[in-house]
Design a protein around this motif. Sequence first.
Motif, mmCIF file in Angstrom:
data_model
loop_
_atom_site.group_PDB
_atom_site.id
_atom_site.type_symbol
_atom_site.label_atom_id
_atom_site.label_comp_id
_atom_site.label_asym_id
_atom_site.label_seq_id
_atom_site.Cartn_x
_atom_site.Cartn_y
_atom_site.Cartn_z
ATOM 1 N N GLU A 1 0.811 -1.224 0.000
ATOM 2 C CA GLU A 1 0.000 0.000 0.000
ATOM 3 C C GLU A 1 0.843 1.272 0.000
ATOM 4 O OE1 GLU A 1 0.236 -1.355 4.372
ATOM 5 O OE2 GLU A 1 0.019 -2.261 2.384
ATOM 6 N N VAL A 2 2.146 1.164 0.209
ATOM 7 C CA VAL A 2 3.036 2.337 0.157
ATOM 8 C C VAL A 2 3.397 2.619 -1.291
ATOM 9 C CG1 VAL A 2 5.255 3.305 0.843
ATOM 10 C CG2 VAL A 2 3.971 1.889 2.458
ATOM 11 N N ASN A 3 2.991 3.776 -1.785
ATOM 12 C CA ASN A 3 3.240 4.127 -3.185
ATOM 13 C C ASN A 3 4.216 5.280 -3.361
ATOM 14 O OD1 ASN A 3 1.730 2.163 -4.467
ATOM 15 N ND2 ASN A 3 -0.150 3.361 -4.445
ATOM 16 N N ALA A 4 4.649 5.901 -2.276
ATOM 17 C CA ALA A 4 5.586 7.019 -2.400
ATOM 18 C C ALA A 4 6.367 7.180 -1.110
ATOM 19 C CB ALA A 4 4.850 8.314 -2.742
ATOM 20 N N LEU A 5 7.567 7.735 -1.228
ATOM 21 C CA LEU A 5 8.428 7.989 -0.076
ATOM 22 C C LEU A 5 8.811 9.462 -0.056
ATOM 23 C CD1 LEU A 5 10.952 5.000 -0.407
ATOM 24 C CD2 LEU A 5 8.813 5.052 0.873
ATOM 25 N N SER A 6 8.760 10.060 1.130
ATOM 26 C CA SER A 6 9.254 11.430 1.284
ATOM 27 C C SER A 6 10.652 11.386 1.883
ATOM 28 C CB SER A 6 8.316 12.262 2.155
ATOM 29 O OG SER A 6 8.439 11.908 3.519
ATOM 30 N N PHE A 7 11.533 12.240 1.369
ATOM 31 C CA PHE A 7 12.907 12.368 1.842
ATOM 32 C C PHE A 7 13.059 13.706 2.563
ATOM 33 C CE2 PHE A 7 14.685 9.766 -2.011
ATOM 34 C CZ PHE A 7 13.998 8.656 -1.570
ATOM 35 N N ILE A 8 14.107 13.819 3.365
ATOM 36 C CA ILE A 8 14.407 15.053 4.098
ATOM 37 C C ILE A 8 15.439 15.867 3.310
ATOM 38 C CG2 ILE A 8 15.361 16.022 6.229
ATOM 39 C CD1 ILE A 8 14.412 13.451 7.639
ATOM 40 N N LEU A 9 15.116 17.138 3.069
ATOM 41 C CA LEU A 9 16.019 18.028 2.344
ATOM 42 C C LEU A 9 17.126 18.538 3.258
ATOM 43 C CD1 LEU A 9 16.777 19.863 -0.091
ATOM 44 C CD2 LEU A 9 15.154 21.534 0.819
ATOM 45 N N VAL A 10 18.360 18.410 2.787
ATOM 46 C CA VAL A 10 19.528 18.985 3.455
ATOM 47 C C VAL A 10 20.038 20.123 2.577
ATOM 48 C CG1 VAL A 10 21.891 18.577 4.251
ATOM 49 C CG2 VAL A 10 20.142 16.801 4.550
ATOM 50 N N ARG A 11 20.017 21.336 3.108
ATOM 51 C CA ARG A 11 20.330 22.526 2.315
ATOM 52 C C ARG A 11 21.781 22.959 2.514
ATOM 53 N NH1 ARG A 11 17.095 24.830 -1.291
ATOM 54 N NH2 ARG A 11 15.359 24.931 0.193
ATOM 55 N N TYR A 12 22.478 23.191 1.385
ATOM 56 C CA TYR A 12 23.799 23.817 1.420
ATOM 57 C C TYR A 12 23.714 25.160 0.701
ATOM 58 C CZ TYR A 12 26.043 19.491 2.988
ATOM 59 O OH TYR A 12 26.428 18.381 3.717
ATOM 60 N N PHE A 13 24.456 26.137 1.229
ATOM 61 C CA PHE A 13 24.513 27.442 0.578
ATOM 62 C C PHE A 13 25.930 27.975 0.690
ATOM 63 C CE2 PHE A 13 23.735 32.115 0.379
ATOM 64 C CZ PHE A 13 23.157 32.144 -0.883
ATOM 65 N N LEU A 14 26.503 28.305 -0.462
ATOM 66 C CA LEU A 14 27.900 28.761 -0.536
ATOM 67 C C LEU A 14 28.830 27.764 0.159
ATOM 68 C CD1 LEU A 14 27.447 32.592 0.119
ATOM 69 C CD2 LEU A 14 27.547 31.380 -2.077
ATOM 70 N N GLY A 15 28.526 26.483 -0.010
ATOM 71 C CA GLY A 15 29.374 25.417 0.500
ATOM 72 C C GLY A 15 29.139 25.005 1.933
ATOM 73 N N LYS A 16 28.228 25.658 2.639
ATOM 74 C CA LYS A 16 27.990 25.332 4.042
ATOM 75 C C LYS A 16 26.589 24.771 4.235
ATOM 76 C CE LYS A 16 28.097 27.167 8.748
ATOM 77 N NZ LYS A 16 28.558 28.261 9.623
ATOM 78 N N ARG A 17 26.491 23.750 5.076
ATOM 79 C CA ARG A 17 25.186 23.184 5.382
ATOM 80 C C ARG A 17 24.402 24.146 6.273
ATOM 81 N NH1 ARG A 17 23.774 17.025 7.501
ATOM 82 N NH2 ARG A 17 21.562 17.402 7.916
ATOM 83 N N ILE A 18 23.167 24.452 5.850
ATOM 84 C CA ILE A 18 22.293 25.340 6.614
ATOM 85 C C ILE A 18 21.406 24.473 7.503
ATOM 86 C CG2 ILE A 18 20.545 27.145 6.476
ATOM 87 C CD1 ILE A 18 23.312 27.952 5.381
ATOM 88 N N LYS A 19 21.627 24.558 8.811
ATOM 89 C CA LYS A 19 20.948 23.664 9.744
ATOM 90 C C LYS A 19 19.770 24.309 10.457
ATOM 91 C CE LYS A 19 25.150 20.999 10.737
ATOM 92 N NZ LYS A 19 26.076 20.536 11.801
ATOM 93 N N HIS A 20 19.680 25.633 10.411
ATOM 94 C CA HIS A 20 18.673 26.326 11.210
ATOM 95 C C HIS A 20 17.830 27.258 10.334
ATOM 96 C CE1 HIS A 20 22.173 25.444 13.837
ATOM 97 N NE2 HIS A 20 21.237 25.096 14.701
ATOM 98 N N GLY A 21 16.662 27.611 10.862
ATOM 99 C CA GLY A 21 15.868 28.659 10.228
ATOM 100 C C GLY A 21 14.602 28.210 9.540
ATOM 101 N N THR A 22 14.613 27.029 8.920
ATOM 102 C CA THR A 22 13.438 26.625 8.143
ATOM 103 C C THR A 22 12.797 25.337 8.638
ATOM 104 O OG1 THR A 22 14.895 25.534 6.547
ATOM 105 C CG2 THR A 22 14.200 27.781 6.039
ATOM 106 N N GLY A 23 13.372 24.694 9.637
ATOM 107 C CA GLY A 23 12.796 23.447 10.127
ATOM 108 C C GLY A 23 13.029 22.305 9.140
#
Length: 277
Positions: free
Chosen positions: A107-129
Amino acid sequence: MNISAIILTYNEEIHIRRCIENLLSVAEKIFVIDCFSTDATINICKEYKQVHVIQHEWPGNQAEQFNWALNNCPVKTEWILRLDADEYLMPESLQKLKKITADLTPEVNALSFILVRYFLGKRIKHGTGTIRLVRMFRTGKARYENRPMDEHMLVQEGIIKDTDIEFADNNLNNLEWWITKHLNYAKREARILLDQEHRECSPNQELSRHSRNKRRQKNIYARIPLFWRSFFYFCYRYFLRLGFLDGKEGFLWHFLQGWWYRTIVDEKIYSFLKKQK
């Protein structure tokens, strides 16, 4: 694994090798839908036996291009995984994906993944949840909604399973490229917000729970006065959501994407409404 991957490209020589090599261990075939690139994108793709390049003129937005790929790619696998050329699965998520797909119920037809954001080479860990997006689905069970941007995957039936699989959005172009891209985005974003300011859009039930929540938040944002909303949004992300903890790159990300870009969108809306008077 019983997975095909679809990547949309145009002049992505800076990213495409990283994306392809990231997928080689999980995808039986990788379909690259290219808009007649003029750089080395196609030559790089031809180095890999698993990669099949299909040329198709850009129709105007990602949703139409991806849906065209669904209609025209000779996919024979049970699952389809979608990544942009500047994205890749985090290393620890490759093994997780293999385990998760082996244990899925019908019954599982789709999977959601978690977005990991990088900006100017740095991982952005805060601000958007935590941002979750449907990036893998059973063949024939999902399509993108027809929107000029901010499109989400519509899953026609079955369950969308939230996973802890992470994928990175890590664009290697410079800041000037990013600004030019978002100036173009602003025109399409203005069209969407103008529609929502005059008609609240009900979140489609075929969207994932996280996409429906995001759509509701955009409905609320659309009702806040022009220009004030971009300022409030920046303050919310940078101060209340602790975006300042990500240093100089964090400031630039939240200022440019959370305030500057949305102010440009509001200026386009303001100019349009002024002409209508």
